[in-house]
Design a protein around this motif. Structure first.
Motif, PDB file in Angstrom:
ATOM      1  N   GLU A 291      15.736  10.388 -16.402  1.00  0.00           N
ATOM      2  CA  GLU A 291      16.210  10.040 -14.937  1.00  0.00           C
ATOM      3  C   GLU A 291      16.885  11.456 -14.175  1.00  0.00           C
ATOM      4  O   GLU A 291      16.733  11.674 -13.032  1.00  0.00           O
ATOM      5  CB  GLU A 291      17.489   9.272 -15.062  1.00  0.00           C
ATOM      6  N   GLU A 292      17.663  12.124 -14.979  1.00  0.00           N
ATOM      7  CA  GLU A 292      17.907  13.512 -14.360  1.00  0.00           C
ATOM      8  C   GLU A 292      17.038  14.518 -14.290  1.00  0.00           C
ATOM      9  O   GLU A 292      16.981  14.889 -13.054  1.00  0.00           O
ATOM     10  CB  GLU A 292      18.988  14.231 -15.360  1.00  0.00           C
ATOM     11  N   PHE A 293      16.029  14.458 -14.811  1.00  0.00           N
ATOM     12  CA  PHE A 293      14.716  15.166 -14.366  1.00  0.00           C
ATOM     13  C   PHE A 293      14.072  14.667 -13.195  1.00  0.00           C
ATOM     14  O   PHE A 293      13.651  15.656 -12.345  1.00  0.00           O
ATOM     15  CB  PHE A 293      13.592  15.252 -15.851  1.00  0.00           C
ATOM     16  N   VAL A 294      13.924  13.316 -13.258  1.00  0.00           N
ATOM     17  CA  VAL A 294      12.987  12.733 -12.019  1.00  0.00           C
ATOM     18  C   VAL A 294      14.022  12.928 -10.837  1.00  0.00           C
ATOM     19  O   VAL A 294      13.430  13.550  -9.634  1.00  0.00           O
ATOM     20  CB  VAL A 294      12.815  11.439 -12.251  1.00  0.00           C
ATOM     21  N   GLN A 295      15.185  12.932 -10.972  1.00  0.00           N
ATOM     22  CA  GLN A 295      15.942  13.054  -9.596  1.00  0.00           C
ATOM     23  C   GLN A 295      16.120  14.445  -9.071  1.00  0.00           C
ATOM     24  O   GLN A 295      16.534  14.629  -8.075  1.00  0.00           O
ATOM     25  CB  GLN A 295      17.579  12.635  -9.941  1.00  0.00           C
ATOM     26  N   SER A 296      15.920  15.461 -10.046  1.00  0.00           N
ATOM     27  CA  SER A 296      15.983  16.824  -9.840  1.00  0.00           C
ATOM     28  C   SER A 296      14.796  17.238  -9.114  1.00  0.00           C
ATOM     29  O   SER A 296      14.647  18.198  -8.422  1.00  0.00           O
ATOM     30  CB  SER A 296      15.888  17.738 -10.889  1.00  0.00           C
ATOM     31  N   SER A 297      13.635  16.348  -8.577  1.00  0.00           N
ATOM     32  CA  SER A 297      12.331  16.560  -8.156  1.00  0.00           C
ATOM     33  C   SER A 297      12.680  16.495  -6.628  1.00  0.00           C
ATOM     34  O   SER A 297      11.760  17.325  -5.980  1.00  0.00           O
ATOM     35  CB  SER A 297      11.257  15.664  -8.347  1.00  0.00           C
ATOM     36  N   GLY A 298      13.705  15.879  -6.293  1.00  0.00           N
ATOM     37  CA  GLY A 298      13.896  15.963  -4.796  1.00  0.00           C
ATOM     38  C   GLY A 298      12.879  15.161  -3.757  1.00  0.00           C
ATOM     39  O   GLY A 298      12.436  14.152  -4.507  1.00  0.00           O
ATOM     40  N   GLY A 301       8.964  14.460  -5.259  1.00  0.00           N
ATOM     41  CA  GLY A 301       8.764  13.753  -6.325  1.00  0.00           C
ATOM     42  C   GLY A 301       8.020  14.067  -7.646  1.00  0.00           C
ATOM     43  O   GLY A 301       8.168  15.376  -7.822  1.00  0.00           O
ATOM     44  N   VAL A 302       7.502  13.409  -8.410  1.00  0.00           N
ATOM     45  CA  VAL A 302       7.141  13.403  -9.923  1.00  0.00           C
ATOM     46  C   VAL A 302       5.802  12.907 -10.102  1.00  0.00           C
ATOM     47  O   VAL A 302       5.224  11.997  -9.704  1.00  0.00           O
ATOM     48  CB  VAL A 302       8.166  12.914 -10.704  1.00  0.00           C
ATOM     49  N   ILE A 303       4.967  13.921 -10.906  1.00  0.00           N
ATOM     50  CA  ILE A 303       3.646  13.311 -11.210  1.00  0.00           C
ATOM     51  C   ILE A 303       3.689  13.046 -12.774  1.00  0.00           C
ATOM     52  O   ILE A 303       4.449  13.904 -13.408  1.00  0.00           O
ATOM     53  CB  ILE A 303       2.641  14.712 -11.104  1.00  0.00           C
ATOM     54  N   PRO A 330       4.753  21.785  -6.061  1.00  0.00           N
ATOM     55  CA  PRO A 330       6.083  21.609  -6.066  1.00  0.00           C
ATOM     56  C   PRO A 330       6.698  20.568  -6.574  1.00  0.00           C
ATOM     57  O   PRO A 330       7.949  20.299  -6.762  1.00  0.00           O
ATOM     58  CB  PRO A 330       6.188  21.597  -4.305  1.00  0.00           C
ATOM     59  N   GLN A 331       5.710  19.637  -7.072  1.00  0.00           N
ATOM     60  CA  GLN A 331       6.194  18.464  -7.725  1.00  0.00           C
ATOM     61  C   GLN A 331       6.942  18.761  -9.013  1.00  0.00           C
ATOM     62  O   GLN A 331       6.371  19.607  -9.834  1.00  0.00           O
ATOM     63  CB  GLN A 331       5.166  17.363  -7.886  1.00  0.00           C
ATOM     64  N   LYS A 332       7.822  17.762  -9.796  1.00  0.00           N
ATOM     65  CA  LYS A 332       8.101  17.986 -11.274  1.00  0.00           C
ATOM     66  C   LYS A 332       7.079  17.128 -11.908  1.00  0.00           C
ATOM     67  O   LYS A 332       6.192  16.330 -11.314  1.00  0.00           O
ATOM     68  CB  LYS A 332       9.395  17.276 -11.262  1.00  0.00           C
ATOM     69  N   VAL A 333       6.572  17.631 -13.045  1.00  0.00           N
ATOM     70  CA  VAL A 333       5.773  17.072 -13.880  1.00  0.00           C
ATOM     71  C   VAL A 333       6.156  16.595 -15.349  1.00  0.00           C
ATOM     72  O   VAL A 333       6.930  17.256 -15.860  1.00  0.00           O
ATOM     73  CB  VAL A 333       4.516  17.804 -14.100  1.00  0.00           C
ATOM     74  N   LEU A 345       3.310  27.536 -18.959  1.00  0.00           N
ATOM     75  CA  LEU A 345       3.834  26.348 -18.666  1.00  0.00           C
ATOM     76  C   LEU A 345       4.905  26.368 -17.766  1.00  0.00           C
ATOM     77  O   LEU A 345       6.116  27.221 -17.905  1.00  0.00           O
ATOM     78  CB  LEU A 345       4.545  25.610 -20.051  1.00  0.00           C
ATOM     79  N   GLY A 346       4.917  25.816 -16.545  1.00  0.00           N
ATOM     80  CA  GLY A 346       5.849  26.027 -15.567  1.00  0.00           C
ATOM     81  C   GLY A 346       7.300  25.440 -15.675  1.00  0.00           C
ATOM     82  O   GLY A 346       7.355  24.433 -16.611  1.00  0.00           O
ATOM     83  N   ASN A 347       8.092  25.907 -15.086  1.00  0.00           N
ATOM     84  CA  ASN A 347       9.374  25.317 -15.146  1.00  0.00           C
ATOM     85  C   ASN A 347       9.682  23.935 -14.602  1.00  0.00           C
ATOM     86  O   ASN A 347      10.923  23.209 -15.002  1.00  0.00           O
ATOM     87  CB  ASN A 347      10.688  26.156 -14.606  1.00  0.00           C
TER      88      ASN A 347
END
Length: 525
Positions: A291-298, A301-303, A330-333, A345-347
């Motif tokens: 949840e914390e990782f997903v919320q950090s996407s702003g 959003g997330v893939i 720009p998305q979190k994955v 592997l990107g941050n």
């Protein structure tokens, strides 16, 4: 006080349904098919039924102990070899990426054919072991089961139900002869594509020709793979006059893992009950770290990416290309991946061994699902309205994704051409073109707009079969007809013959009259 207690009891009797627990014997198909069967098993247990599952000692997915079912463990090699399938999938990826010759692909198909030939041979050996174990058969008979629930991707449950004389319920999309509809329902090849042809219900002339040729070759191949084993088994225990596949077609109920937001419209039968997406459910809260990782996407959003249980890892260079493409977004994955950590592997990318896929797909921050095209993942994506970038590898995955592509909700890539640029462009196309999300959300609304939930419908019909000792009134006897009678070729031949005889009669009559007139004319002359 007595009246008050009586009123309470009356109220409970009216508003709380009485549970009539039945006994269900389950003969599952191992591997990912068990994921679907387990959902039914757990729901039957929840409804108060006693469920017994037959499993092999070397079972890949099916646990020997469970709070939801009891087990009968058969100490015979059932052929469910996880190592082979993982090695096979790796070989498929290798051949596709090397752009191997047609001969290489043909050799790979033959290897798969041989594997499934051995798999069904092993299943038949399991059935023989059960039938020949007098103590086991006595316990199965004494248990007084109400029905057998099985996946017709193997024939073990079919043979067992017939041997025990029990009603038979299928949890199906495939049988030993391919896609399940083709075993029981009229299937005009002019507009019903045979999976995995990757065709749609709108075929050109040459696509219809391809569909017919594909059907002919596939049916011949299926019979080569399974026919020798199940024919011998059927002849041994039921008599030489019993066709093994007629036992499949005689099933009381076909619970079909299909919804027509996925399947193309086609004819069906009364004993086919549709429960596509029955495993889908509203999302639960994510674990805190996710949840914390997903919320950090702003706002980006997330893939999420998962290629299923069989494809836990990829060749290093391919994994690096995928990771590199993700790193430029720009998305979190969140990537379910069991292989070595990619060099690039990107941050923004989180690698995990397992993900709560349904719960992630239901999170409002999820923008895209990168999938191999397994049916479970596709239905979860439909349920939650998340568009797809598909990377099919093997089995029915390409055909599944082709259906999603035809509905405008997926972009499909070939693993043989995959690199960071192609992968990134495909992701950006789906993210930036609103129609993918709009179309998928439309499918989601259609899929959810049902009077009864698919799982509730499935359980009701299983209980229906248990209550009524089958569903004979819903079953057609058409499978007992010879092929020429089924297609009315004998009737057509009869009518054509009679029409020809009538035409010949009139021709002869005209000829006779003409000759008679000629004779009269000659006499008058």
């Amino acid at each position: 006080m007595f009246l008050s207690l009586a009123s309470i009891l009356s109220f409970l009797a009216v508003f709380i349904p009485v549970a009539h627990g039945g006994k269900v014997l389950v003969f599952p198909h191992d591997g990912s098919h068990w994921v679907n069967m387990r959902v039914l098993v757990e729901e039957l247990h929840l409804q108060g039924h006693n469920v017994t599952v037959i499993r092999n000692a070397d079972s890949w997915y099916i646990s020997e102990t469970s709070p939801h079912y009891s087990t009968i463990t058969v100490d015979v090699d059932g052929g469910g070899n996880e190592e082979f399938f993982r090695a096979f999938v790796s070989e498929v990826i290798k051949i596709k990426r090397s752009k191997g010759s047609a001969w290489s692909r043909f050799a790979l198909d033959m290897e798969l054919k041989d594997k499934f030939y051995e798999l069904h041979k092993k299943i038949c050996e399991v059935v023989v072991f059960i039938f020949e174990n007098k103590d086991l058969m006595k316990s199965l008979n004494d248990a007084k089961y109400d029905a057998v629930l099985t996946d017709p991707a193997n024939g073990g449950g079919v043979m067992l139900a017939h041997y025990l004389g029990l009603p038979l319920v299928f949890n199906a999309r495939w049988t030993v002869h391919g896609e399940a509809h083709f075993a029981i329902a009229p299937s005009p090849l002019s507009y019903v594509p045979l999976p995995p042809s990757e065709l749609t219900d709108r075929m050109t002339f040459f696509e219809r020709l391809q569909n017919i040729l594909f059907y002919t070759m596939r049916m011949h191949l299926y019979k080569q793979i399974v026919g020798p084993h199940y024919s011998a088994l059927s002849s041994r225990y039921f008599g030489s006059d019993v066709d093994y596949f007629s036992l499949f077609q005689a099933a009381d109920l076909w619970l079909m893992r299909v919804d027509f937001v996925f399947e193309f419209p086609r004819p069906t039968m009364p004993n086919v009950i549709y429960m596509g997406g029955f495993q889908c459910k509203p999302a639960k809260p994510l674990p805190q770290h996710l949840e914390e990782f997903v919320q950090s996407s702003g706002e980006h959003g997330v893939i999420i990416m998962s290629l299923g249980t069989l494809i836990g890892e990829l060749p290093h260079d391919l994994a690096d290309e995928i990771a590199a493409a993700f790193s430029e977004l720009p998305q979190k994955v969140i990537w379910r991946y069991k292989g070595d950590k990619p060099a690039i592997l990107g941050n923004n990318t989180l690698l995990i061994n397992w993900m709560p896929q349904n719960d992630l797909l239901g999170h409002p921050s999820i923008k895209l699902f990168v999938s191999h095209g397994g049916t479970n993942g596709i239905y979860e994506a439909i349920y939650h309205g998340v568009p797809i970038v598909g990377i099919p590898i093997v089995f029915d995955q390409a055909d599944n994704l082709s259906r999603m592509r035809a509905k405008g909700v997926a972009k499909v890539l070939d693993v043989s051409d995959l690199d960071r640029k192609i992968f990134k462009n495909a992701i950006q196309e789906v993210l930036n073109e609103p129609s993918y999300t709009t179309n998928m959300q439309g499918l989601s609304r259609l899929h959810r707009d049902q009077l009864v939930k698919p799982l509730d419908r499935a359980v009701f019909w299983i209980e229906f079969v248990m209550r009524h000792k089958g569903a004979a009134h819903l079953k057609t006897e058409s499978y007992k007809l010879p092929w020429y009678s089924y297609h009315s070729l004998d009737v057509i031949l009869f009518l054509l013959t009679n029409a020809l005889l009538i035409v010949l009669f009139f021709v002869m009559l005209v000829r006779f009259c003409f000759r008679l007139c000629l004779k009269k004319k000659e006499k008058s002359d």
